[in-house]
Scaffold this motif. Structure first.
Motif, PDB file in Angstrom:
ATOM      1  N   PRO A 116      30.043  22.513  56.511  1.00  0.00           N
ATOM      2  CA  PRO A 116      30.045  21.054  56.388  1.00  0.00           C
ATOM      3  C   PRO A 116      29.071  20.583  55.311  1.00  0.00           C
ATOM      4  N   HIS A 117      29.182  19.319  54.974  1.00  0.00           N
ATOM      5  CA  HIS A 117      28.318  18.708  53.955  1.00  0.00           C
ATOM      6  C   HIS A 117      27.703  17.414  54.459  1.00  0.00           C
ATOM      7  N   PHE A 118      26.527  17.106  53.922  1.00  0.00           N
ATOM      8  CA  PHE A 118      25.920  15.789  54.065  1.00  0.00           C
ATOM      9  C   PHE A 118      26.199  15.037  52.767  1.00  0.00           C
ATOM     10  N   TYR A 119      26.621  13.783  52.903  1.00  0.00           N
ATOM     11  CA  TYR A 119      26.741  12.909  51.745  1.00  0.00           C
ATOM     12  C   TYR A 119      25.678  11.831  51.894  1.00  0.00           C
ATOM     13  N   TRP A 120      24.752  11.802  50.959  1.00  0.00           N
ATOM     14  CA  TRP A 120      23.625  10.878  50.969  1.00  0.00           C
ATOM     15  C   TRP A 120      24.053   9.597  50.263  1.00  0.00           C
ATOM     16  N   GLU A 121      24.348   8.553  51.043  1.00  0.00           N
ATOM     17  CA  GLU A 121      24.904   7.322  50.478  1.00  0.00           C
ATOM     18  C   GLU A 121      23.965   6.645  49.487  1.00  0.00           C
ATOM     19  N   ASP A 122      22.646   6.741  49.710  1.00  0.00           N
ATOM     20  CA  ASP A 122      21.722   6.044  48.816  1.00  0.00           C
ATOM     21  C   ASP A 122      21.614   6.692  47.442  1.00  0.00           C
ATOM     22  N   SER A 123      21.742   8.015  47.386  1.00  0.00           N
ATOM     23  CA  SER A 123      21.591   8.711  46.101  1.00  0.00           C
ATOM     24  C   SER A 123      22.900   9.333  45.602  1.00  0.00           C
ATOM     25  N   HIS A 124      23.964   9.187  46.381  1.00  0.00           N
ATOM     26  CA  HIS A 124      25.285   9.716  46.015  1.00  0.00           C
ATOM     27  C   HIS A 124      25.229  11.228  45.760  1.00  0.00           C
ATOM     28  N   ARG A 125      24.486  11.935  46.612  1.00  0.00           N
ATOM     29  CA  ARG A 125      24.383  13.394  46.507  1.00  0.00           C
ATOM     30  C   ARG A 125      25.171  14.040  47.633  1.00  0.00           C
ATOM     31  N   LEU A 126      25.622  15.252  47.377  1.00  0.00           N
ATOM     32  CA  LEU A 126      26.288  16.067  48.378  1.00  0.00           C
ATOM     33  C   LEU A 126      25.458  17.324  48.551  1.00  0.00           C
ATOM     34  N   THR A 127      25.110  17.652  49.804  1.00  0.00           N
ATOM     35  CA  THR A 127      24.342  18.861  50.087  1.00  0.00           C
ATOM     36  C   THR A 127      24.994  19.599  51.246  1.00  0.00           C
ATOM     37  N   ASP A 128      24.678  20.870  51.369  1.00  0.00           N
ATOM     38  CA  ASP A 128      25.202  21.657  52.487  1.00  0.00           C
ATOM     39  C   ASP A 128      24.537  21.222  53.786  1.00  0.00           C
ATOM     40  N   ALA A 129      25.295  21.248  54.864  1.00  0.00           N
ATOM     41  CA  ALA A 129      24.780  20.991  56.205  1.00  0.00           C
ATOM     42  C   ALA A 129      24.963  22.270  57.019  1.00  0.00           C
ATOM     43  N   SER A 130      24.142  22.442  58.005  1.00  0.00           N
ATOM     44  CA  SER A 130      24.240  23.630  58.851  1.00  0.00           C
ATOM     45  C   SER A 130      25.502  23.561  59.702  1.00  0.00           C
ATOM     46  N   ALA A 131      26.201  24.666  59.786  1.00  0.00           N
ATOM     47  CA  ALA A 131      27.427  24.715  60.584  1.00  0.00           C
ATOM     48  C   ALA A 131      27.146  25.141  62.021  1.00  0.00           C
ATOM     49  N   GLU A 132      25.911  25.527  62.315  1.00  0.00           N
ATOM     50  CA  GLU A 132      25.582  26.080  63.630  1.00  0.00           C
ATOM     51  C   GLU A 132      25.874  25.131  64.784  1.00  0.00           C
ATOM     52  N   GLU A 133      25.630  23.833  64.602  1.00  0.00           N
ATOM     53  CA  GLU A 133      25.830  22.883  65.693  1.00  0.00           C
ATOM     54  C   GLU A 133      27.178  22.172  65.617  1.00  0.00           C
ATOM     55  N   ARG A 173      42.494  24.057  54.756  1.00  0.00           N
ATOM     56  CA  ARG A 173      41.038  23.933  54.852  1.00  0.00           C
ATOM     57  C   ARG A 173      40.707  22.623  55.555  1.00  0.00           C
ATOM     58  N   VAL A 174      39.582  22.590  56.232  1.00  0.00           N
ATOM     59  CA  VAL A 174      39.099  21.356  56.847  1.00  0.00           C
ATOM     60  C   VAL A 174      37.756  21.035  56.210  1.00  0.00           C
ATOM     61  N   ASP A 175      37.651  19.867  55.602  1.00  0.00           N
ATOM     62  CA  ASP A 175      36.387  19.430  55.013  1.00  0.00           C
ATOM     63  C   ASP A 175      35.694  18.484  55.981  1.00  0.00           C
ATOM     64  N   VAL A 176      34.435  18.774  56.278  1.00  0.00           N
ATOM     65  CA  VAL A 176      33.633  17.895  57.115  1.00  0.00           C
ATOM     66  C   VAL A 176      32.523  17.335  56.244  1.00  0.00           C
ATOM     67  N   VAL A 177      32.533  16.022  56.061  1.00  0.00           N
ATOM     68  CA  VAL A 177      31.497  15.336  55.283  1.00  0.00           C
ATOM     69  C   VAL A 177      30.813  14.346  56.224  1.00  0.00           C
ATOM     70  N   ILE A 178      29.527  14.562  56.437  1.00  0.00           N
ATOM     71  CA  ILE A 178      28.728  13.720  57.310  1.00  0.00           C
ATOM     72  C   ILE A 178      27.950  12.766  56.410  1.00  0.00           C
ATOM     73  N   ARG A 179      28.245  11.482  56.534  1.00  0.00           N
ATOM     74  CA  ARG A 179      27.624  10.469  55.674  1.00  0.00           C
ATOM     75  C   ARG A 179      26.273  10.069  56.258  1.00  0.00           C
ATOM     76  N   LEU A 180      25.270   9.999  55.380  1.00  0.00           N
ATOM     77  CA  LEU A 180      23.915   9.641  55.804  1.00  0.00           C
ATOM     78  C   LEU A 180      23.467   8.358  55.121  1.00  0.00           C
ATOM     79  N   ARG A 181      22.768   7.508  55.887  1.00  0.00           N
ATOM     80  CA  ARG A 181      22.111   6.334  55.323  1.00  0.00           C
ATOM     81  C   ARG A 181      20.790   6.147  56.045  1.00  0.00           C
ATOM     82  N   LYS A 182      19.895   5.388  55.436  1.00  0.00           N
ATOM     83  CA  LYS A 182      18.584   5.153  56.044  1.00  0.00           C
ATOM     84  C   LYS A 182      18.757   4.480  57.398  1.00  0.00           C
ATOM     85  N   ALA A 183      17.988   4.935  58.381  1.00  0.00           N
ATOM     86  CA  ALA A 183      18.078   4.371  59.748  1.00  0.00           C
ATOM     87  C   ALA A 183      17.412   3.012  59.800  1.00  0.00           C
TER      88      ALA A 183
END
Length: 142
Positions: A98-115, A132-142
């Motif tokens: 899976p991936h994290f997509y950082w909405e504030d900086s428009h970056r894509l990084t790897d996320a851990s698949a363990e959980e 293939r299944v793409d999982v993109v987890i979008r992140l924003r400041k809490a």
């Protein structure tokens, strides 16, 4: 003979291209060295790779970068991850993750698949198979 960092990067890029069955043209070698030359995985957009190649002194057009990234994907060397239906990121890490997509900086990084747990998927339409299944987890400041 002592290999420089640049020689090592070019050598890694050539090996990577060979693994995908691609002919090592000058432009492909230059882009491959930028993508995998240091042995690290990368998430790039065509624009960011174009900027990186320009700053490295490579004369490669943006259209060539797009076409080369598509060829790398077609050869199984990279995966394309689409965010928002229009923004494409290209990932040199090709295993399922899976991936994290950082909405504030428009970056894509790897996320851990363990959980990550995907209990089931819908059945593919008749005559189709899930590739293939793409999982993109979008992140924003809490």
């Amino acid at each position: 003979m002592h290999l420089t960092a640049s020689d090592t990067g070019t050598e890694r890029g050539a090996t990577w291209l060979k693994a995908g069955g691609l002919r090592p043209t000058r432009q492909r070698l230059a882009l491959a060295a930028l993508l995998v030359g240091d042995g690290q995985n990368r998430h790039v957009t065509a624009e960011s790779l174009y900027a990186l190649s320009s700053s490295a002194g490579e004369k490669v057009s943006l259209a060539t970068v797009y076409n080369t990234l598509r060829a790398f994907c077609d050869a199984g060397l990279m995966n394309e991850v689409v965010v928002d239906g229009s923004k494409s990121y290209f990932d040199t890490r090709t295993d399922d993750h899976p991936h994290f997509y950082w909405e504030d900086s428009h970056r894509l990084t790897d996320a851990s698949a363990e959980e990550l747990e995907i209990a089931s998927l819908p059945q593919a339409p008749e005559g189709m198979a899930i590739s293939r299944v793409d999982v993109v987890i979008r992140l924003r400041k809490a």
